[in-house]
Design an enzyme around this catalytic site. Structure first.
Site, PDB file in Angstrom:
ATOM      1  N   GLU A 118     -15.755 -72.838  38.008  1.00  0.00           N
ATOM      2  CA  GLU A 118     -15.006 -72.691  39.257  1.00  0.00           C
ATOM      3  C   GLU A 118     -15.308 -71.374  39.948  1.00  0.00           C
ATOM      4  O   GLU A 118     -15.421 -71.313  41.170  1.00  0.00           O
ATOM      5  CB  GLU A 118     -13.496 -72.817  39.007  1.00  0.00           C
ATOM      6  CG  GLU A 118     -13.038 -74.226  38.666  1.00  0.00           C
ATOM      7  CD  GLU A 118     -13.314 -75.234  39.779  1.00  0.00           C
ATOM      8  OE1 GLU A 118     -13.569 -74.813  40.921  1.00  0.00           O
ATOM      9  OE2 GLU A 118     -13.276 -76.441  39.496  1.00  0.00           O
ATOM     10  N   TYR A 146      -6.887 -71.318  45.160  1.00  0.00           N
ATOM     11  CA  TYR A 146      -7.647 -72.526  44.841  1.00  0.00           C
ATOM     12  C   TYR A 146      -7.992 -72.600  43.355  1.00  0.00           C
ATOM     13  O   TYR A 146      -7.752 -73.624  42.693  1.00  0.00           O
ATOM     14  CB  TYR A 146      -8.943 -72.620  45.667  1.00  0.00           C
ATOM     15  CG  TYR A 146      -9.912 -73.545  44.988  1.00  0.00           C
ATOM     16  CD1 TYR A 146      -9.740 -74.919  45.079  1.00  0.00           C
ATOM     17  CD2 TYR A 146     -10.939 -73.065  44.158  1.00  0.00           C
ATOM     18  CE1 TYR A 146     -10.563 -75.793  44.382  1.00  0.00           C
ATOM     19  CE2 TYR A 146     -11.754 -73.926  43.458  1.00  0.00           C
ATOM     20  CZ  TYR A 146     -11.565 -75.288  43.576  1.00  0.00           C
ATOM     21  OH  TYR A 146     -12.351 -76.144  42.869  1.00  0.00           O
ATOM     22  N   ASP A 193      -9.670 -77.226  48.397  1.00  0.00           N
ATOM     23  CA  ASP A 193     -10.909 -76.492  48.666  1.00  0.00           C
ATOM     24  C   ASP A 193     -11.471 -76.984  50.001  1.00  0.00           C
ATOM     25  O   ASP A 193     -10.817 -77.743  50.718  1.00  0.00           O
ATOM     26  CB  ASP A 193     -11.912 -76.708  47.524  1.00  0.00           C
ATOM     27  CG  ASP A 193     -12.581 -78.059  47.622  1.00  0.00           C
ATOM     28  OD1 ASP A 193     -11.911 -79.023  48.050  1.00  0.00           O
ATOM     29  OD2 ASP A 193     -13.782 -78.160  47.310  1.00  0.00           O
TER      30      ASP A 193
END
Length: 383
Positions: free
Chosen positions: A63, A146, A164
């Site tokens: 991520e 996020y 996102d």
DNA sequence: GACACGTGGGT
DNA sequence: TACCCAAGTGT
């Protein structure tokens, strides 16, 4: 009150829902079960059904790398980091320069500094386990709104609302939201919160992102293949490509500077120094450069060199950053030493392990191509 | 909310 | 060519 014949969005904020809640997420998950992309960090639905768990370290690493970066670019870096540091403790124990060197070329280097700091915090303050809640994750460096939601959902099955860029596009189209982003972000998030199922929230988030990446694309979306096309307001109006509406961008100013590539006689080592920890290319290595000024007549000549030598002009490189364009005049010189200047010489063999941003590789490549050429033992045979 | 912060690929 | 875009965060 809706009629049965009018398909409606699932649970828009403040609205009643007479379509079964989760009808949309159900269709999306069915689509994901058939079309999920196989990614190195991902546990596919079938694997998950067989009992395989997502590894929080893997999800976190991917991520952070994926922030503002394409999947195709991330794959090789992800594999390299996992090979070098199989656990968060291993990453935490690594020297900072090694981490920066491994990150070189990925960009947004604050991410690498925060990644290392986060690994150290998890190892030292959380016994090597990532927090399982959004709130806990948010306390860690480099984990924002996020990423906290994504890790919570994907690695810990928390029904967090993950938003996102992909999901912003999907949702603004679904509901024809024309409030420019980022102002419209709160409304998007409310819709996502309403759609997110308590079962398989991680797969739901990944399905939304896959949908945005492969079907609900910025240009020419493949609505005919979309599991959410029914009731998509932008689709109905034929205005898909108008979403998401974004605030106007600012013009990109030009800046000028110079780089000085000193090549040591004998071993061809390049003189490098470390940039300051914060700011542009923070903590990365470079051949000495001048300040990057706005003025075209700034000091970019040999007189601005870090030490006296027979500097000759090798040419210039143009590099476009997020908020400005840089033209770097590149100078080179053959030298015996650096006359006391701050920095160190690195041989061509050593350069591969150095934290060189792409811009600096360009400058070195222009002044001394041999320095970055594959070393003889590794060079592929020419056909 | 505005701005700083990289890079490579697509059109 | 000149944009646009990509699983955003920190200040």
């Amino acid at each position: 009150m809706r009629t049965a014949s009018r398909p409606a969005p699932d649970e828009p904020p403040g609205a009643s829902h007479d379509e079964a809640p989760g009808a949309r997420s159900g269709r999306l998950l069915e689509w994901y079960d058939r079309h999920a992309r196989a990614l190195p960090w991902r546990v596919l639905p079938a694997e998950r059904a067989a009992g395989k768990q997502a590894d929080p370290y893997h999800i976190w690493l991917s991520e952070v790398m994926l922030q503002q970066t394409t999947v195709a670019t991330v794959k090789a870096y992800y594999e390299k980091f996992l090979r070098l540091w199989p656990t968060v403790e291993a990453l935490a124990s690594a020297p900072a320069e090694t981490v920066m060197g491994a990150w070189a070329g990925l960009g947004y280097y604050a991410r690498a500094r925060n990644l290392h700091a986060c690994a150290k915090a998890v190892a030292a303050e959380h016994k090597g386990r990532f927090p399982a809640t959004e709130t806990g994750l948010r306390t860690l460096p480099g984990i924002g709104e996020y990423t906290a939601a994504a890790i919570a959902a994907i690695a810990f099955d928390v029904p967090a609302a993950v938003v996102d860029g992909n999901i912003e596009r999907v949702v603004t189209r679904l509901h024809a939201i024309d409030t420019p982003l980022p102002a419209g972000k709160a409304l998007v998030k409310a819709h996502v919160a309403g759609m997110t199922p308590s079962r398989r929230p991680g797969d739901f988030a990944q399905a939304m992102m896959d949908l945005g990446a492969t079907i609900c694309t910025p240009r020419r979306p493949a609505c005919v293949l979309c599991p959410l096309s029914e009731g998509c307001l932008a689709r109905i109006a034929g205005t898909m490509e108008l979403y998401p509406v974004k605030a106007a961008k600012k013009p990109k100013p030009a800046r000028q500077g110079a780089a000085f590539v000193a090549v040591r006689a004998g071993d061809g080592a390049i003189f490098l120094r470390r940039r300051p920890e914060t700011g542009m290319l923070g903590g990365m290595d470079e051949p000495p450069t001048t300040e990057w000024g706005v003025r075209r007549d700034g000091a970019t000549g040999a007189g601005a060199a870090p030490f006296p030598a027979a500097w000759t002009r090798a040419g210039s490189v143009v590099h476009v950053f997020t908020h400005f364009q840089l033209t770097l005049e590149v100078w080179r010189a053959d030298v015996a030493d650096a006359a006391g200047a701050e920095g160190r010489f690195v041989t061509p063999a050593g350069l591969v392990a150095v934290a060189l941003p792409t811009l600096m590789k360009k400058a070195i490549e222009l002044a001394e191509p041999a320095a970055l050429a594959p070393s003889p033992p590794q060079r592929k045979r020419q056909i």
